[in-house]
Design a protein around this motif. Structure first.
Motif, mmCIF file in Angstrom:
data_model
loop_
_atom_site.group_PDB
_atom_site.id
_atom_site.type_symbol
_atom_site.label_atom_id
_atom_site.label_comp_id
_atom_site.label_asym_id
_atom_site.label_seq_id
_atom_site.Cartn_x
_atom_site.Cartn_y
_atom_site.Cartn_z
ATOM 1 N N ASN A 135 -31.558 -36.383 32.911
ATOM 2 C CA ASN A 135 -30.755 -35.312 32.318
ATOM 3 C C ASN A 135 -31.584 -34.104 31.914
ATOM 4 N N ALA A 136 -32.811 -33.995 32.355
ATOM 5 C CA ALA A 136 -33.680 -32.874 31.979
ATOM 6 C C ALA A 136 -33.168 -31.576 32.601
ATOM 7 N N LYS A 137 -33.537 -30.470 31.967
ATOM 8 C CA LYS A 137 -33.118 -29.145 32.437
ATOM 9 C C LYS A 137 -34.018 -28.689 33.592
ATOM 10 N N GLN A 138 -33.425 -28.028 34.575
ATOM 11 C CA GLN A 138 -34.197 -27.523 35.715
ATOM 12 C C GLN A 138 -35.078 -26.366 35.245
ATOM 13 N N ASP A 139 -36.334 -26.366 35.676
ATOM 14 C CA ASP A 139 -37.306 -25.363 35.263
ATOM 15 C C ASP A 139 -37.632 -24.464 36.457
ATOM 16 N N THR A 140 -37.454 -23.155 36.273
ATOM 17 C CA THR A 140 -37.748 -22.182 37.331
ATOM 18 C C THR A 140 -38.814 -21.221 36.817
ATOM 19 N N ARG A 141 -39.862 -20.981 37.628
ATOM 20 C CA ARG A 141 -40.931 -20.053 37.258
ATOM 21 C C ARG A 141 -41.071 -19.000 38.358
#
Length: 94
Positions: free
Chosen positions: A86-92
């Protein structure tokens, strides 16, 4: 004017003319060299490589390098880390 100063004035005029000619030749060859470089970059595009180096069990160092013969210009890199559970998607963005 004496002959000495007249001779120096003519010599200075000739040197000035030679400097103008040399500057024009230099500008012409510089323009050709710039055009040849632009043509070479068009023929050899940049190639980017992504490297991931593990620092610790939970940390990594990510690097993007140009490994192609051409220059990398206006590069936009987006790294998206897929979440686990359920972790949040990380965008860099770089």
């Amino acid at each position: 004017m004496t002959t000495w100063t007249a001779t120096l004035a003519r010599f200075a005029a000739h040197l000035t003319f030679a400097l103008i000619v040399l500057t024009a030749v230099y500008a012409f060859h510089t323009q050709r060299m710039v055009q040849d470089g632009a043509d070479a970059r068009a023929d050899d595009p940049a190639k980017l490589a992504l490297s991931v180096h593990k620092l610790r069990p939970t940390a990594v160092n990510i690097s993007v390098r140009n490994v192609g013969p051409g220059a990398a210009v206006d590069v936009d890199v987006q790294l998206i880390c897929e979440p686990v559970g359920n972790a949040k998607q990380d965008t860099r963005h770089w």
